[in-house]
Design an enzyme around this catalytic site. Structure first.
Site, PDB file in Angstrom:
ATOM      1  N   TYR A 101      42.266  -7.898 -23.062  1.00  0.00           N
ATOM      2  CA  TYR A 101      42.096  -6.855 -22.046  1.00  0.00           C
ATOM      3  C   TYR A 101      42.077  -7.417 -20.635  1.00  0.00           C
ATOM      4  O   TYR A 101      41.841  -6.701 -19.674  1.00  0.00           O
ATOM      5  CB  TYR A 101      40.799  -6.084 -22.303  1.00  0.00           C
ATOM      6  N   LYS A 110      38.948 -14.108 -36.064  1.00  0.00           N
ATOM      7  CA  LYS A 110      40.073 -14.439 -36.958  1.00  0.00           C
ATOM      8  C   LYS A 110      40.423 -15.908 -36.710  1.00  0.00           C
ATOM      9  O   LYS A 110      41.561 -16.264 -36.387  1.00  0.00           O
ATOM     10  CB  LYS A 110      41.243 -13.482 -36.636  1.00  0.00           C
ATOM     11  N   ASP A 122      39.721  -8.717 -40.511  1.00  0.00           N
ATOM     12  CA  ASP A 122      40.333  -7.867 -41.544  1.00  0.00           C
ATOM     13  C   ASP A 122      39.314  -7.561 -42.656  1.00  0.00           C
ATOM     14  O   ASP A 122      39.182  -6.418 -43.100  1.00  0.00           O
ATOM     15  CB  ASP A 122      41.613  -8.515 -42.114  1.00  0.00           C
ATOM     16  N   ASP A 145      36.865  -2.980 -29.827  1.00  0.00           N
ATOM     17  CA  ASP A 145      37.347  -1.624 -29.516  1.00  0.00           C
ATOM     18  C   ASP A 145      37.834  -0.944 -30.795  1.00  0.00           C
ATOM     19  O   ASP A 145      37.510   0.221 -31.071  1.00  0.00           O
ATOM     20  CB  ASP A 145      38.483  -1.720 -28.480  1.00  0.00           C
ATOM     21  N   ASP A 177      35.735   2.200 -33.257  1.00  0.00           N
ATOM     22  CA  ASP A 177      36.310   3.523 -33.573  1.00  0.00           C
ATOM     23  C   ASP A 177      36.253   3.767 -35.076  1.00  0.00           C
ATOM     24  O   ASP A 177      35.909   4.859 -35.542  1.00  0.00           O
ATOM     25  CB  ASP A 177      37.778   3.609 -33.130  1.00  0.00           C
TER      26      ASP A 177
HETATM   27  N1  GGG Z   1      39.237   4.180 -28.617  1.00  0.00           N
HETATM   28  C1  GGG Z   1      38.932   5.458 -28.094  1.00  0.00           C
HETATM   29  C2  GGG Z   1      39.447   5.588 -26.678  1.00  0.00           C
HETATM   30  O1  GGG Z   1      40.522   6.071 -26.425  1.00  0.00           O
HETATM   31  N2  GGG Z   1      38.628   5.124 -25.775  1.00  0.00           N
HETATM   32  C3  GGG Z   1      38.939   5.152 -24.377  1.00  0.00           C
HETATM   33  C4  GGG Z   1      39.504   3.815 -24.021  1.00  0.00           C
HETATM   34  O2  GGG Z   1      40.629   3.487 -24.313  1.00  0.00           O
HETATM   35  N3  GGG Z   1      38.705   3.004 -23.400  1.00  0.00           N
HETATM   36  C5  GGG Z   1      39.037   1.674 -23.062  1.00  0.00           C
HETATM   37  C6  GGG Z   1      38.201   0.690 -23.800  1.00  0.00           C
HETATM   38  O3  GGG Z   1      37.116   0.990 -24.273  1.00  0.00           O
HETATM   39  O4  GGG Z   1      38.604  -0.464 -23.859  1.00  0.00           O
END
Ligand code: GGG
Length: 345
Positions: free
Chosen positions: A125, A172, A205, A229, A233
């Site tokens: 990210y 991993k 995994d 992330d 979910d």
């Molecule tokens: N995963 C559900 C969603 O769409 N969250 C909003 C999102 O993408 N946030 C950015 C993150 O948490 O990295």
């Protein structure tokens, strides 16, 4: 009585209705407890980008700097420009995502109580993406400092929770030997400082499978940015879906709270979205204010919000997805009623 300045970003899609619903709860909190919250409404997200050509205006960032804490609704396509950028700008390195079964909610089991501690400022990210001659490249940045501070956060949280006293590092390292290898190595080193906490490791995994097979066995899961992330979910679905998933983005001196999910554009205007994600995010906000400013009133208010959510869910005062008849905003009113009845002070 202390007044806390809250930077409030309603966001996109269902964000504004979740925000209005959460404000009903926070109004009750202020009536019930000796606590003042001053909300400063700020723009950010897709709608802001469409109107102004910028998703995160400078004055929004400046107003956040001037606040005690930030409460944010979901944003849509501009998530990278808003939430990912805010995490970097304010060094909010720990993404705390609790996953918990509540009564009255369709859960895989009724004894799930775990929390993700996701590294929030590094990994895939980081935003280092580019193309060279038709080859798209994304860099995964993992630093010793980043691993160490997120691992310590996880162990401290396991200690404070005092539940199963277990930290599971998810990575991993058998394939990504350098990046995940460093993460695993640092987690093992930090674990030595916490002999009272059981430490184990799982490949991502295997963890994704075990989360479904035996979610009751997890306590604190520490992992890198993207794995966190995705797994959070998946785990949210075990306890009723993303509408039950709050998140905290925590740094050393500042924090931002939000629902885990996105802006759910297809649900806009239907008034059926489950607002518990953002109401529980506001509970985490109060809890953090209590710790950061040593204010027990905030801590009691946080407990009252969680009890209010649990009680209204138990009574079936919820949205149609969970078999209830309430609209989104009415869920906030039900939680507010419970708070006004609560005995905590
Ligand atoms: N995963 C559900 C969603 O769409 N969250 C909003 C999102 O993408 N946030 C950015 C993150 O948490 O990295």
């Amino acid at each position: 009585m202390t007044t806390y300045k809250v930077a409030l970003i309603p966001g996109d899609g269902i964000g504004p209705e979740l925000t209005e619903t959460t404000l009903k709860v926070l109004e009750a909190v202020q009536r019930r407890f000796s606590l003042r919250l001053e909300f400063v409404r700020l723009e950010a997200g897709d709608a802001c980008f469409e109107r102004r050509g910028v998703a995160l205006p400078e004055e929004t960032v400046e107003a956040i700097r001037q606040s005690h804490v930030c409460l944010k609704g979901p944003v849509g396509e501009t998530a990278a420009d808003v939430i990912v950028r805010l995490r970097m700008l304010f060094d909010l390195y720990a993404n705390i995502r609790p996953i918990k079964s509540y009564p009255g909610v369709p859960c895989l089991r009724d004894d799930i109580d775990l929390v993700f501690v996701r590294e929030n400022t590094e990994g895939l990210y980081k935003g280092f993406e580019f193309t060279i001659d038709g080859v798209a490249i994304g860099l995964r940045v993992i630093t010793r400092r980043g691993c160490e501070r997120i691992a310590r956060k996880a162990f401290e949280l396991a200690k404070r929770r005092g539940k199963k006293r277990r930290v599971t590092a998810v990575h991993k390292a058998n394939v990504m030997r350098v990046t995940c290898g460093l993460f695993a190595e640092v987690c093992r080193e930090v674990a030595k400082d916490y002999p009272e906490i059981t430490f184990n490791e799982q490949y991502v995994d295997a963890a994704s499978m075990r989360l479904i097979k035996e979610p009751q066995n997890y306590d604190v899961i520490v992992t890198t940015n993207m794995f966190g992330d995705i797994l959070s979910d998946e785990a949210a679905q075990l306890v009723g879906g993303l509408g039950m998933a709050p998140g905290a983005n925590i740094g050393d001196g500042y924090a931002l709270f939000e629902p885990v999910h996105g802006s759910a554009p297809t649900r806009v205007g239907k008034h059926t979205a489950n607002p518990c994600s953002m109401i529980l995010a506001s509970k985490m906000m109060l809890e953090w204010l209590g710790e950061r400013y040593g204010d027990p009133v905030c801590t009691h208010a946080a407990q009252a919000v969680e009890l209010g959510v649990a009680e209204s869910l138990r009574k079936g005062l919820t949205v149609p997805d969970f078999g209830g008849k309430l609209k989104t905003v009415e869920v906030g009113e039900a939680v507010a009623d419970e708070i006004m009845r609560s005995k905590l002070s």
